[in-house]
Enzyme design. Structure first.
Site, PDB file in Angstrom:
ATOM      1  N   GLY A  41       0.831  -1.204   0.000  1.00 18.30           N
ATOM      2  CA  GLY A  41       0.000   0.000   0.000  1.00 18.30           C
ATOM      3  C   GLY A  41       0.859   1.245   0.000  1.00 18.30           C
ATOM      4  N   GLY A  90       0.639  -5.389   0.598  1.00 12.87           N
ATOM      5  CA  GLY A  90      -0.544  -5.391  -0.256  1.00 12.87           C
ATOM      6  C   GLY A  90      -0.331  -6.105  -1.573  1.00 12.87           C
ATOM      7  CD  GLU A 113       2.615  -5.890   5.901  1.00 11.69           C
ATOM      8  OE1 GLU A 113       1.819  -6.040   4.975  1.00 11.69           O
ATOM      9  OE2 GLU A 113       3.575  -6.669   6.070  1.00 11.69           O
ATOM     10  CG  ASP A 121      -2.689  -5.449   6.092  1.00 14.95           C
ATOM     11  OD1 ASP A 121      -1.617  -5.762   5.548  1.00 14.95           O
ATOM     12  OD2 ASP A 121      -3.249  -4.362   5.860  1.00 14.95           O
TER      13      ASP A 121
END
Length: 191
Positions: A41, A90, A113, A121
């Site tokens: 992301g 992502g 992350e 995630d």
């Protein structure tokens, strides 16, 4: 080459269209960037929005990103990610939630992350413990990857199950064309 809200919406829309088109036999996701499949992301934009108190912007991004990841995971036809260069965070959501993850030797995959104080995630709580066939070994590998953010090459990705197939980097475009012209299984067998 990072995910942003417009990209998440465009990918999700394409997946929804494919789901409703009975003529679609597979969906292929790849990148036009020579350096990356998807570096995750757009962390800078997310950080800037948080610093400015625009928390709804981040809620909207993550809601749309996670809905897109779910669409990859549940699509009625095979989803094929053709991954080269960097694929992080992502980028793994866009790829590992699908059925086929085709990598080149130039791949570098990670869930980094934790280095920025965030938890893995994009479906990581589902796919990380299932790596290496699941069980105690898969859970141990998932914990290691999720807490360290270690970077993996193509051999690591194939061993753990983050990748399902390996092709030569020079064959990426030809492979994508072959999936469209000949079908997924013949393309995988050829390359």
């Amino acid at each position: 080459n990072s995910l942003d809200l417009d990209m998440c919406r465009a990918l999700h829309s394409a997946l929804d269209s494919a789901a409703q088109d009975s003529g679609v036999e597979a969906v292929v996701t790849t990148s036009t960037s020579e350096k990356a499949f998807c570096a995750g992301g757009d962390i800078r934009a997310l950080r800037d929005a948080a610093a400015a108190g625009e928390h709804q912007t981040n809620r909207e991004f993550f809601s749309e990103e996670y809905a897109m990841d779910l669409a990859y995971h549940t699509l009625r036809v095979p989803t094929v990610a053709v991954i080269h260069g960097v694929a992080m965070g992502g980028g793994l959501g866009v790829s590992i939630n699908g059925s086929h993850r085709v990598v080149t030797k130039k791949v570098m995959m990670a869930m980094p992350e934790t280095a920025i104080g965030f938890i893995p995630d994009v479906g990581a709580s589902h796919f990380l413990p299932r790596l290496c066939g699941g069980g105690a070994r898969g859970l141990a590998v998932g914990i290691y990857l999720g807490t360290t953010g270690v970077r993996m090459n193509s051999a690591d990705a194939l061993y753990t199950g983050l990748a399902t197939h390996l092709i030569d980097d020079a064959d990426r475009d030809a492979f994508v064309t072959a999936v469209g012209e000949d079908g997924l299984d013949p393309a995988l067998e050829r390359f």
